[in-house]
Design a protein around this motif. Structure first.
Motif, PDB file in Angstrom:
ATOM      1  N   SER A 187      44.343  37.606  38.101  1.00  0.00           N
ATOM      2  CA  SER A 187      43.749  37.116  36.860  1.00  0.00           C
ATOM      3  C   SER A 187      42.995  38.213  36.117  1.00  0.00           C
ATOM      4  O   SER A 187      43.016  38.274  34.886  1.00  0.00           O
ATOM      5  N   ILE A 188      42.340  39.099  36.852  1.00  0.00           N
ATOM      6  CA  ILE A 188      41.531  40.148  36.213  1.00  0.00           C
ATOM      7  C   ILE A 188      42.389  41.336  35.804  1.00  0.00           C
ATOM      8  O   ILE A 188      41.963  42.175  34.986  1.00  0.00           O
ATOM      9  N   SER A 189      43.597  41.418  36.335  1.00  0.00           N
ATOM     10  CA  SER A 189      44.463  42.585  36.114  1.00  0.00           C
ATOM     11  C   SER A 189      44.665  42.955  34.644  1.00  0.00           C
ATOM     12  O   SER A 189      44.593  44.139  34.289  1.00  0.00           O
ATOM     13  N   PRO A 190      44.919  41.992  33.733  1.00  0.00           N
ATOM     14  CA  PRO A 190      45.148  42.374  32.326  1.00  0.00           C
ATOM     15  C   PRO A 190      43.944  43.027  31.649  1.00  0.00           C
ATOM     16  O   PRO A 190      44.097  43.637  30.590  1.00  0.00           O
ATOM     17  N   TYR A 191      42.770  42.897  32.256  1.00  0.00           N
ATOM     18  CA  TYR A 191      41.552  43.409  31.622  1.00  0.00           C
ATOM     19  C   TYR A 191      41.064  44.728  32.222  1.00  0.00           C
ATOM     20  O   TYR A 191      40.063  45.277  31.755  1.00  0.00           O
TER      21      TYR A 191
ATOM     22  N   ASN B   1      40.255  31.324  33.907  1.00  0.00           N
ATOM     23  CA  ASN B   1      40.763  32.329  32.966  1.00  0.00           C
ATOM     24  C   ASN B   1      40.039  32.308  31.626  1.00  0.00           C
ATOM     25  O   ASN B   1      39.753  33.356  31.047  1.00  0.00           O
ATOM     26  N   SER B   2      39.742  31.111  31.113  1.00  0.00           N
ATOM     27  CA  SER B   2      39.120  31.037  29.785  1.00  0.00           C
ATOM     28  C   SER B   2      37.708  31.611  29.797  1.00  0.00           C
ATOM     29  O   SER B   2      37.266  32.214  28.813  1.00  0.00           O
ATOM     30  N   SER B   3      36.993  31.448  30.896  1.00  0.00           N
ATOM     31  CA  SER B   3      35.643  32.013  30.979  1.00  0.00           C
ATOM     32  C   SER B   3      35.688  33.520  31.173  1.00  0.00           C
ATOM     33  O   SER B   3      34.850  34.253  30.635  1.00  0.00           O
TER      34      SER B   3
ATOM     35  N   PHE C 234      39.430  32.351  43.271  1.00  0.00           N
ATOM     36  CA  PHE C 234      39.853  31.858  41.969  1.00  0.00           C
ATOM     37  C   PHE C 234      40.133  30.362  41.959  1.00  0.00           C
ATOM     38  O   PHE C 234      40.717  29.819  42.906  1.00  0.00           O
ATOM     39  N   PRO C 235      39.741  29.664  40.888  1.00  0.00           N
ATOM     40  CA  PRO C 235      40.039  28.231  40.780  1.00  0.00           C
ATOM     41  C   PRO C 235      41.507  28.018  40.396  1.00  0.00           C
ATOM     42  O   PRO C 235      41.961  28.475  39.339  1.00  0.00           O
ATOM     43  N   ALA C 236      42.236  27.311  41.253  1.00  0.00           N
ATOM     44  CA  ALA C 236      43.664  27.057  41.012  1.00  0.00           C
ATOM     45  C   ALA C 236      44.155  26.061  42.044  1.00  0.00           C
ATOM     46  O   ALA C 236      43.437  25.686  42.977  1.00  0.00           O
ATOM     47  N   THR C 237      45.392  25.623  41.868  1.00  0.00           N
ATOM     48  CA  THR C 237      46.067  24.807  42.878  1.00  0.00           C
ATOM     49  C   THR C 237      46.936  25.725  43.711  1.00  0.00           C
ATOM     50  O   THR C 237      47.782  26.457  43.173  1.00  0.00           O
ATOM     51  N   TYR C 238      46.731  25.693  45.020  1.00  0.00           N
ATOM     52  CA  TYR C 238      47.406  26.619  45.918  1.00  0.00           C
ATOM     53  C   TYR C 238      48.415  25.896  46.816  1.00  0.00           C
ATOM     54  O   TYR C 238      48.041  25.008  47.591  1.00  0.00           O
ATOM     55  N   PRO C 239      49.706  26.267  46.715  1.00  0.00           N
ATOM     56  CA  PRO C 239      50.695  25.722  47.651  1.00  0.00           C
ATOM     57  C   PRO C 239      50.612  26.474  48.977  1.00  0.00           C
ATOM     58  O   PRO C 239      50.400  27.697  48.999  1.00  0.00           O
TER      59      PRO C 239
END
Length: 375
Positions: free
Chosen positions: A231-235, A329-331, A204-209
């Motif tokens: 990210s996919i969980s709600p769908y 997320n938007s895509s 997933f594209p994100a900033t990872y600490p």
């Protein structure tokens, strides 16, 4: 037998029955009182246990314990981690307490927690995502990158090389291990022999600490996969109801990600792909041709379209075998909720603005208007 004797016998029997009835009543009363006593005692014990579980483990404690909540953790796993760390007494009671209070949307991170914290304080900390420890470093994976490009991000930000990254994410044994670790996300679909890289589109594209001084490469990869899972969980429910698969959704989302120039375009582009699939038309999206060639194409030439590859959506109908990049997320949302349009074509002009049309004739006019004039 005389009448007097008969009466005496009857009186004796009646007296015996009365005695039996009194005994039965006493027994019933004793059993009832005993049951009520047990119920009261049991209720008191349960109440005392629950009340105790909702109090700080040690109100006077001044020590802290580090608790790491990975990306993608749910309430069950969070409660287990808190109990294992010793900051709550019973993970089940904590979980039910959180659900009763409608607490959710907890933030991933590494926390310094104390046994003196109440459940409310723990929940507030987890909700706000207040991280008590600064990450050792962090790295950012932009949207629209493929695995090879992500490997360069890893090489730039960590001690691992791009080759080491690619070797790990293409290792068959490790792929199977990940399928076991993320069964709700990774399925046998990623093992399709036509797929170039099984994990393509799943980081997933994100900033990872990163909070470890020396994290393993596996930790970094699984952090990114966990973020996709979250990210996919709600769908998930909608995907199941529509008889689609997560793999198909991520594949569609990756095409939208590569084609969209602006956030507003995503749902319209997704609608074009959906309409074409319903009409039995090939998707004919240039980024799949570039992916088939394994390189970036400044312009897609007619000769490029001749490549014999499963990812070439000019030659093959339907979705490609798998994602061609990661998607934000938007895509993903656009792939799940495309706009309702009759569009079958679109093209981007030199300034990046997409123009949508319903017919091929309109599309040709747009091509002459926006592209040929600039050649």
């Amino acid at each position: 037998m005389s009448d007097r004797s008969k009466k005496q016998v009857m009186l004796e029997r009646m007296n015996e029955k009365k005695k039996e009835v009194r005994k039965i009543r006493r027994i019933v009363l004793i059993v009832f009182l005993a049951a009520m006593l047990l119920l009261v005692i049991g209720g008191a014990i349960l109440y005392s246990y629950v009340a105790g579980a909702l109090k700080p483990v040690d109100p006077d404690s001044e020590e802290t314990v580090t608790v790491e909540i990975p990306i993608g953790s749910n309430l069950d796993s969070i409660a287990m981690k808190l109990e294992e760390a010793g900051v709550i007494k019973d993970n089940r009671i904590f979980k039910y307490y959180a659900k009763f209070n409608n607490e959710s949307d907890f933030q991933a991170g590494t926390y310094d927690m104390s046994q003196a914290m109440t459940p409310d304080e723990l929940l507030e900390s987890l909700k706000t995502g207040k991280v008590y420890r600064e990450p050792v470093f962090q790295f950012t994976v932009p949207e629209g990158l493929n695995l090879a490009q992500i490997s360069e991000v890893i090489e730039k930000n960590t001690e691992f090389t791009a080759d080491e990254f690619m070797e790990l994410v293409t290792d068959e044994a490790y792929i199977n291990e990940l399928i076991s670790k993320f069964p709700n996300l990774l399925t046998e679909e990623i093992l399709n022999e036509q797929i170039k890289f099984p994990l393509e589109g799943y980081l997933f594209p994100a900033t990872y600490p990163v909070f470890e001084e020396q994290p393993t490469l596996e930790m970094l990869v699984e952090q990114m996969i966990g973020a996709t899972d979250q990210s996919i969980s709600p769908y998930r429910e909608a995907i199941s109801e529509e008889e689609r698969t997560i793999h198909q959704v991520l594949t569609m989302a990756s095409l939208v990600e590569k084609e969209a120039r602006t956030p507003e375009d995503r749902k319209s582009i997704a609608s074009v792909f959906v309409n074409r699939l319903e009409e039995g038309m090939p998707l004919q999206t240039d980024p799949t041709v570039a992916y088939a060639h394994g390189k970036h194409l400044e312009r897609t030439m007619y000769s490029d379209l001749e490549i014999d590859d499963a990812y070439n959506t000019y030659q093959n109908q339907g979705l490609p075998p798998g994602p061609i990049s990661n998607a934000g997320n938007s895509s993903i949302d656009a792939a799940m909720n495309p706009a309702e349009t009759d569009y079958l074509y679109f093209l981007a002009d030199p300034s990046g603005i997409n123009h949508f049309t319903k017919t091929y004739e309109e599309h040709l006019k747009n091509r002459d208007k926006y592209l040929k004039s600039g050649e």
